[in-house]
Write a protein that holds these residues in place. Structure first.
Motif, mmCIF file in Angstrom:
data_model
loop_
_atom_site.group_PDB
_atom_site.id
_atom_site.type_symbol
_atom_site.label_atom_id
_atom_site.label_comp_id
_atom_site.label_asym_id
_atom_site.label_seq_id
_atom_site.Cartn_x
_atom_site.Cartn_y
_atom_site.Cartn_z
ATOM 1 N N THR A 266 44.250 45.183 42.762
ATOM 2 C CA THR A 266 43.984 44.072 43.679
ATOM 3 C C THR A 266 42.879 44.383 44.682
ATOM 4 O OG1 THR A 266 45.795 44.759 45.149
ATOM 5 C CG2 THR A 266 46.303 43.121 43.443
ATOM 6 N N ALA A 267 42.478 45.642 44.801
ATOM 7 C CA ALA A 267 41.304 45.960 45.625
ATOM 8 C C ALA A 267 40.088 45.192 45.132
ATOM 9 C CB ALA A 267 41.029 47.465 45.591
ATOM 10 N N ALA A 268 40.049 44.917 43.825
ATOM 11 C CA ALA A 268 38.911 44.196 43.255
ATOM 12 C C ALA A 268 38.862 42.752 43.728
ATOM 13 C CB ALA A 268 38.961 44.256 41.728
ATOM 14 N N ILE A 269 39.993 42.203 44.187
ATOM 15 C CA ILE A 269 39.971 40.862 44.782
ATOM 16 C C ILE A 269 39.175 40.907 46.076
ATOM 17 C CG2 ILE A 269 41.377 39.013 45.784
ATOM 18 C CD1 ILE A 269 43.622 39.872 43.840
ATOM 19 N N LEU A 270 39.378 41.967 46.868
ATOM 20 C CA LEU A 270 38.588 42.122 48.091
ATOM 21 C C LEU A 270 37.114 42.328 47.749
ATOM 22 C CD1 LEU A 270 40.772 44.399 50.424
ATOM 23 C CD2 LEU A 270 40.872 41.924 50.057
ATOM 24 N N THR A 271 36.845 43.101 46.708
ATOM 25 C CA THR A 271 35.455 43.324 46.292
ATOM 26 C C THR A 271 34.797 42.007 45.900
ATOM 27 O OG1 THR A 271 36.015 45.561 45.535
ATOM 28 C CG2 THR A 271 33.974 44.600 44.695
ATOM 29 N N LEU A 272 35.499 41.195 45.121
ATOM 30 C CA LEU A 272 34.987 39.876 44.738
ATOM 31 C C LEU A 272 34.726 39.019 45.980
ATOM 32 C CD1 LEU A 272 34.461 37.606 42.601
ATOM 33 C CD2 LEU A 272 36.919 37.089 42.780
ATOM 34 N N ALA A 273 35.662 39.029 46.908
ATOM 35 C CA ALA A 273 35.520 38.221 48.116
ATOM 36 C C ALA A 273 34.342 38.691 48.963
ATOM 37 C CB ALA A 273 36.810 38.275 48.925
ATOM 38 N N LEU A 274 34.183 40.001 49.078
ATOM 39 C CA LEU A 274 33.069 40.544 49.856
ATOM 40 C C LEU A 274 31.733 40.223 49.206
ATOM 41 C CD1 LEU A 274 34.769 43.904 50.808
ATOM 42 C CD2 LEU A 274 33.823 42.283 52.477
ATOM 43 N N ASP A 275 31.668 40.319 47.891
ATOM 44 C CA ASP A 275 30.454 39.924 47.181
ATOM 45 C C ASP A 275 30.143 38.449 47.444
ATOM 46 O OD1 ASP A 275 29.163 38.633 44.648
ATOM 47 O OD2 ASP A 275 28.685 40.751 44.445
ATOM 48 N N THR A 276 31.187 37.640 47.488
ATOM 49 C CA THR A 276 31.033 36.202 47.700
ATOM 50 C C THR A 276 30.371 35.893 49.042
ATOM 51 O OG1 THR A 276 32.937 35.698 46.291
ATOM 52 C CG2 THR A 276 32.338 34.040 47.908
ATOM 53 N N ILE A 277 30.641 36.729 50.051
ATOM 54 C CA ILE A 277 30.043 36.480 51.372
ATOM 55 C C ILE A 277 28.759 37.291 51.570
ATOM 56 C CG2 ILE A 277 32.233 35.818 52.403
ATOM 57 C CD1 ILE A 277 32.366 38.570 53.766
#
Length: 282
Positions: A245-256
């Motif tokens: 689930t760390a990759a969810i944060l990675t996806l979100a950070l990439d999104t911003i």
């Protein structure tokens, strides 16, 4: 509607490309052991037509006891080629929750050098809610030719984390529940203490996902990281229980728009098991 991630494809797009030979659909569903669910058996019963099941625990570094660690580029290339995936194809990943393990598979392909890998927005729940086609028929693909190029800068080891904590200058953001991060609730994996890495910040991954299993919009995501005390001007390392689930944060950070991103692959399962690791608790 506010802007969302460029790595998301909608259900209309995917249904229109189900028969495209250059689009590969992967079910990357994964569940915690205590959930007692078999994602491969669920896939065999119901999946998007043409999809293949990608087991993140089998296509992994099997030389370690840690779950679903990244394999070598050579192992990954062979496994993916055998699945029928080739260089240059567009890969769309999904999971049965909506947005849980699909980002880990998206991240894995990105780390292995794939540019055109996307996540189905809303996953299988949205697909089924819209009464789009599903099947139990499994359609194997002929062997492909895939050449992975592992981006080592995107992956952090235990030694990297020790150095990052010692030297400072980076943000470590933990996707686990606040109670586990504070050390006030037990870990789901037996014999592991709860708590946190020194200096880490906490943003539970579920805070970034709406009730339909879809990633929230850019403005919300950015504010949530700011509220968690994350300095967005710094390089950021994401972590969680086991690197999924760390990759969810990675996806979100990439999104911003964050670009200096990496993920601690061993995450808390490794950190808490190493006797030399420093653990903080409330």
């Amino acid at each position: 509607m506010a802007e969302r991630s460029k790595w998301l494809v909608d259900t209309d797009w995917l249904e229109n490309h189900l028969d495209s030979p250059d689009v590969v659909i992967l079910d990357g569903s994964w569940h915690m052991p205590q959930e007692e669910r078999d994602p491969e058996a669920e896939f065999a019963r119901t999946h998007i037509p043409g999809a293949l099941f990608f087991d993140i625990d089998k296509i992994a570094d099997l030389s370690t006891d840690l779950p679903h660690m990244l394999p070598s580029a050579e192992v990954f290339s062979a496994a993916v080629s055998n699945m029928g995936i080739s260089d240059g194809q567009t890969i769309v990943v999904y999971d049965v929750i909506g947005l849980r393990s699909a980002p880990r598979l998206w991240w894995t392909f990105r780390v292995m050098g794939v540019q055109d890998v996307y996540i189905l927005d809303g996953g299988l729940p949205k697909w089924k809610a819209e009464k789009r086609p599903v099947t139990d028929a499994i359609q194997p693909r002929s062997k492909g030719h895939f050449s992975a190029r592992l981006d080592h800068s995107a992956v952090r080891s235990h030694e990297d984390m020790v150095k990052a904590i010692r030297d400072g200058g980076v943000e470590i953001v933990d996707a686990r529940s606040t109670e586990r991060w504070r050390g006030t609730a037990p870990e789901p994996r037996p014999h592991l203490p709860s708590g946190r890495m020194p200096g880490s910040k906490n943003l539970p991954f579920g805070d970034l996902i709406d009730e339909k299993g879809m990633l929230k919009d850019v403005d919300f995501i950015k504010q949530r990281f700011i509220d968690a005390g994350v300095g967005l001007e710094k390089p950021i390392i994401t972590t969680c229980g086991s690197g999924a689930t760390a990759a969810i944060l990675t996806l979100a950070l990439d999104t911003i728009g964050q670009q200096r991103l990496s993920l601690y692959d061993g995450s808390w399962t490794e950190w808490a098991a190493r006797p030399e690791s420093v653990i903080e608790r409330d």
